[in-house]
Every structure is written in C-alpha cells, then in structure tokens.
Design a protein around this motif. Sequence first.
Motif, mmCIF file in Angstrom:
data_model
loop_
_atom_site.group_PDB
_atom_site.id
_atom_site.type_symbol
_atom_site.label_atom_id
_atom_site.label_comp_id
_atom_site.label_asym_id
_atom_site.label_seq_id
_atom_site.Cartn_x
_atom_site.Cartn_y
_atom_site.Cartn_z
ATOM 1 N N THR A 1 -4.170 9.489 -5.407
ATOM 2 C CA THR A 1 -4.089 10.426 -4.282
ATOM 3 C C THR A 1 -4.120 11.869 -4.777
ATOM 4 O O THR A 1 -3.735 12.162 -5.912
ATOM 5 N N ASP B 1 -10.024 -2.104 -2.624
ATOM 6 C CA ASP B 1 -9.233 -2.190 -3.858
ATOM 7 C C ASP B 1 -8.489 -0.860 -4.057
ATOM 8 O O ASP B 1 -9.125 0.191 -4.197
ATOM 9 N N PRO B 2 -7.155 -0.873 -4.058
ATOM 10 C CA PRO B 2 -6.411 0.392 -4.229
ATOM 11 C C PRO B 2 -6.779 1.124 -5.521
ATOM 12 O O PRO B 2 -6.687 2.354 -5.581
ATOM 13 N N ASP B 3 -7.231 0.376 -6.536
ATOM 14 C CA ASP B 3 -7.609 1.038 -7.788
ATOM 15 C C ASP B 3 -8.977 1.707 -7.704
ATOM 16 O O ASP B 3 -9.387 2.398 -8.635
ATOM 17 N N ILE C 1 -7.198 -0.663 6.008
ATOM 18 C CA ILE C 1 -7.573 -0.784 4.592
ATOM 19 C C ILE C 1 -7.396 -2.230 4.142
ATOM 20 O O ILE C 1 -8.243 -2.800 3.442
ATOM 21 N N ASP C 2 -6.300 -2.843 4.587
ATOM 22 C CA ASP C 2 -6.033 -4.238 4.213
ATOM 23 C C ASP C 2 -7.081 -5.176 4.818
ATOM 24 O O ASP C 2 -7.557 -6.096 4.154
ATOM 25 N N ILE D 1 -3.265 1.789 6.832
ATOM 26 C CA ILE D 1 -3.141 0.820 5.727
ATOM 27 C C ILE D 1 -3.470 -0.602 6.210
ATOM 28 O O ILE D 1 -3.965 -1.420 5.439
ATOM 29 N N ASN E 1 0.164 4.229 -2.025
ATOM 30 C CA ASN E 1 0.051 3.748 -3.407
ATOM 31 C C ASN E 1 -1.412 3.567 -3.837
ATOM 32 O O ASN E 1 -1.889 2.465 -4.071
ATOM 33 N N PHE E 2 -2.122 4.692 -3.907
ATOM 34 C CA PHE E 2 -3.524 4.754 -4.332
ATOM 35 C C PHE E 2 -3.601 5.907 -5.329
ATOM 36 O O PHE E 2 -2.594 6.542 -5.619
ATOM 37 N N THR F 1 -9.883 3.315 -4.716
ATOM 38 C CA THR F 1 -9.794 4.066 -3.456
ATOM 39 C C THR F 1 -8.976 5.327 -3.686
ATOM 40 O O THR F 1 -7.878 5.265 -4.241
ATOM 41 N N TYR G 1 0.794 -1.239 0.000
ATOM 42 C CA TYR G 1 0.000 0.000 0.000
ATOM 43 C C TYR G 1 0.820 1.280 0.000
ATOM 44 O O TYR G 1 0.246 2.361 -0.062
#
Length: 276
Positions: A66, A42-44, A36-37, A33, A63-64, A46, A9
């Motif tokens: 931002t 889904d980071p894509d 979030i996990d 994070i 790593n989103f 978020t 993340y």
Amino acid sequence: MPSAVVEKYMRVNRLAHIWCPGCGIGMIINGAIRAIDKVGLDPDKTIIVSGIGCSGRAPGYMNFDTIHTTHGRALAFATGMKLARPELNVIVIMGDGDCAAIGGNHFIHAARRNIDVTALVINNQIYGMTGGQYSPTTPVKAVATTAPYGDAEPAFDLCGVAQAAGATFVGRGVPARMPELINTMTKALQHRGFSFVEALSQCPVYFGRMNKGGGPVQMLMLQKEMTVPIRTAQQKPEESKGKFVTGVLYQAERPSYEELYNEVRERAIASGESRG
Ligand code: SF4
C-alpha cells in the motif's frame, strides 16, 4: 472477532481504525475486500494507493502493498506504478475532494488514457478530515463549514465526468445497498481499462450534522431513498427523476494506455532510436 475475509485482507493489528462511529468508509472498505476476495486477486500482486483525507487512511489498514500519497496525486502515483509493473493489479482509493478538486486533472486524464487501474471514490459530499468544508460534490444549497448559508456551486456528477472523459467502466453504489455495491466493485476489478466506481457514503459527523441529515441510520435510510438501481431506472424512468442511479452504468472496450504505450515503445525499438 473479525470475519475470515477481514482477517485475510486487513491488518487487524492496526485496528481499531480512526473513522468516526457510523461513518460509511469502513463499510465501503469491507465491501471492497469482499469484491477483491470474489475476484481472487493475489494480495502479493495487488497495490492499494490512496491520497489524503478520511478515506486516504484506508490502505493503512489493508494487508496489501500500500501507498498513502500526497493530496490529489493518488492517480498519478498509480499511473507510474501500472506503467512500471503492468502485471500488478492497481486499486486507487480516493475521497471526493481528493479526486475531483485537487486531483481533478489526474482524474480526467487517467480516464482519457484508459489506464488499467480501478478507482474507488468514496464520496461523502464534504471534506471530512479537515473540518467539513464544501467539496466539488457538495450539493448546491447544502451547508458546510465554508458555506454556512448554503453552497452556491452545483455538484459534479462524478460518474458523468468519468464517462465523458473516457473511462471504460463506470459504476455507482451506496453502503445501504451493499450486495449491489460489492457486485459493481467486482465487475470493476474484472474490467480491463480505467474502471471508476463512486461509492456515495455517509459522513454523519459533518455532512449529516450540518445538514440535519440525522445519525448514521437515518443517513443510510436516506441513501435508499435518493438512489435507484439501474434496472428500475431503465424500466421505470419516472422513478429515477432527481435520484442517483446505482449499479454498472457504463462499460465499453478500447485499448488501455499500457497497451498503446507498449506499441509506441516497440515502434521506437524497431526504429533503432530506443534509449532503454
Ligand atoms: S469526519 Fe466524516 S468522513 Fe471522516 S471519519 Fe468522521 S464521519 Fe467519516
């Protein structure tokens, strides 16, 4: 060697971060994070939004998708994003000055609207990045660069403000009780509506130094002394006197802003007056 969660993340190529040694911000982002996990976002799908200040730098390392916005306006940008793309998860990271001073109006109106975003406020009780000025959460009589003989203004209870303004999830935590903070953030991320989490944080460089709070370790120990988990506060109210209560403080259900806005839109379309 970064842990698997950090590698997943965080933009590890952007580390080392700018925060001072012993600062609580990195600990709180680490907790965020992990929440979030646990939720499996889904980071894509978020978005992480921040304003200005030490905590405002956090999304740059995450790593989103931002966005680092202007001072106090993170919730305004987040509101636009959520309305434009309601299917996305929107997380807002603010500092106490960012949220409660210049962004104070955005804060109360986001809560009133119950927009479905998660707001994490890292409250170090002072303006760190700009040199230690007092903020709306600096305790009365505490010393700051702009209050060398003590602050004359009582501090906001951010959780109380959030609940009074209409937030449907309110929680608080401290890095010194990290499992509880992760649990509260996890529940906030799962909640539908305006979720507000205050993470009390240590700023050893300004608040700690100017108020003789000691170094990071002493400040973490103090966090344990000045807080009480909600279950203890309910069972032994006498133990919570003068302390910050931590955990999930309030949760309720009511329609979110996007839902009500969509109903308005549908009524406008049905009336034949919609322009788009
Ligand atoms: S000034 Fe304070 S809040 Fe800012 S990075 Fe340093 S310790 Fe953290």
